[in-house]
Design a protein around this motif. Sequence first.
Motif, short mmCIF file in Angstrom:
data_model
loop_
_atom_site.label_atom_id
_atom_site.label_comp_id
_atom_site.label_asym_id
_atom_site.label_seq_id
_atom_site.Cartn_x
_atom_site.Cartn_y
_atom_site.Cartn_z
N UNK A 44 42.68 58.89 37.49
CA UNK A 44 42.71 59.58 36.20
C UNK A 44 41.33 59.72 35.57
N UNK A 45 40.47 58.71 35.77
CA UNK A 45 39.13 58.74 35.17
C UNK A 45 38.08 59.36 36.10
N UNK A 46 38.48 59.65 37.32
CA UNK A 46 37.57 60.27 38.26
C UNK A 46 36.44 59.34 38.71
N UNK A 47 36.76 58.06 38.82
CA UNK A 47 35.79 57.08 39.31
C UNK A 47 36.36 56.42 40.57
N UNK A 48 35.53 55.65 41.26
CA UNK A 48 36.01 55.03 42.49
C UNK A 48 36.90 53.82 42.19
N UNK A 49 37.80 53.53 43.11
CA UNK A 49 38.65 52.35 42.99
C UNK A 49 37.79 51.09 42.99
N UNK A 50 36.70 51.14 43.76
CA UNK A 50 35.81 49.98 43.84
C UNK A 50 35.22 49.65 42.47
N UNK A 51 34.83 50.67 41.72
CA UNK A 51 34.28 50.44 40.38
C UNK A 51 35.32 49.82 39.46
N UNK A 52 36.53 50.36 39.49
CA UNK A 52 37.60 49.83 38.63
C UNK A 52 37.90 48.38 39.02
N UNK A 53 37.92 48.11 40.31
CA UNK A 53 38.18 46.74 40.79
C UNK A 53 37.07 45.80 40.33
N UNK A 54 35.82 46.26 40.45
CA UNK A 54 34.68 45.43 40.01
C UNK A 54 34.81 45.06 38.53
N UNK A 55 35.16 46.04 37.71
CA UNK A 55 35.31 45.79 36.27
C UNK A 55 36.47 44.83 36.03
N UNK A 56 37.60 45.07 36.70
CA UNK A 56 38.80 44.24 36.49
C UNK A 56 38.59 42.79 36.92
N UNK A 57 37.70 42.57 37.87
CA UNK A 57 37.48 41.20 38.34
C UNK A 57 36.23 40.56 37.72
N UNK A 58 35.41 41.34 37.04
CA UNK A 58 34.18 40.79 36.43
C UNK A 58 34.46 40.15 35.07
N UNK A 59 35.20 40.84 34.23
CA UNK A 59 35.45 40.35 32.87
C UNK A 59 36.58 39.33 32.85
N UNK A 60 36.31 38.18 32.21
CA UNK A 60 37.31 37.11 32.21
C UNK A 60 38.53 37.46 31.35
N UNK A 61 38.42 38.48 30.52
CA UNK A 61 39.59 38.89 29.74
C UNK A 61 40.54 39.76 30.56
N UNK A 62 40.09 40.18 31.73
CA UNK A 62 40.92 40.98 32.62
C UNK A 62 41.29 40.15 33.84
N UNK A 63 42.42 40.50 34.47
CA UNK A 63 42.82 39.73 35.65
C UNK A 63 43.59 40.59 36.64
N UNK A 64 43.35 40.33 37.91
CA UNK A 64 44.13 40.98 38.96
C UNK A 64 45.13 39.98 39.55
N UNK A 65 45.33 38.87 38.84
CA UNK A 65 46.29 37.86 39.30
C UNK A 65 47.39 37.71 38.26
N UNK A 66 48.56 37.33 38.72
CA UNK A 66 49.68 37.05 37.83
C UNK A 66 49.31 35.89 36.91
N UNK A 67 49.50 36.07 35.63
CA UNK A 67 49.16 35.02 34.66
C UNK A 67 50.35 34.74 33.76
N UNK A 68 50.29 33.58 33.12
CA UNK A 68 51.36 33.16 32.24
C UNK A 68 51.31 33.85 30.89
N UNK A 69 52.27 33.50 30.05
CA UNK A 69 52.35 34.08 28.70
C UNK A 69 51.10 33.72 27.90
#
Length: 153
Positions: A44-69
């Motif tokens: 949708x944003x016209x960027x690479x999946x690698x870039x989105x993944x890098x952002x999602x895994x760099x910032x501690x407020x974001x996560x690619x893992x299942x987390x609790x409430x």
Amino acid sequence: MKLNEIIQKQGTSPDKLINILMEYQKTKNTKELTREDLKIVAQELGVTEALVYQVATFYTLLSTKNRGVHIIQVCEDIPCYVNGSVNVVAELENKLKIKMGETTYDNMFTLEHTSCLGCCNMAPAMRVDGKLIGNLTPEKISEIIDEYRGEKK
Ligand code: FES
């Protein structure tokens, strides 16, 4: 709110990437950004999946893992370390009956390390669901967890 609705609201400019990921993550019970979520955002944003993944895994407020409430993030940088963050982590692991990086069996709490939270003057510190809590002691940890479990007011 669904992912496509958030993208529509935020806009498709690449500089909206973090806002979109943060807002969408909050809507998910698992607080997890899946590979499919990242793929849709990239398209949708016209960027690479690698870039989105890098952002999602760099910032501690974001996560690619299942987390609790409730997400508990304990600062692991030097000022907090020398002020006893090891004891704080030990008490959290004991109280929650999980190890650092894990989620409780009832999916209520996830325990994570994070870098400096910007409140070194109240070290040792942690962030719970985005709220900073400092001057931690093992006794204080017990009270905080009981409050989040709704066992104490
Ligand atoms: S080092 Fe822990 S808040 Fe800064």
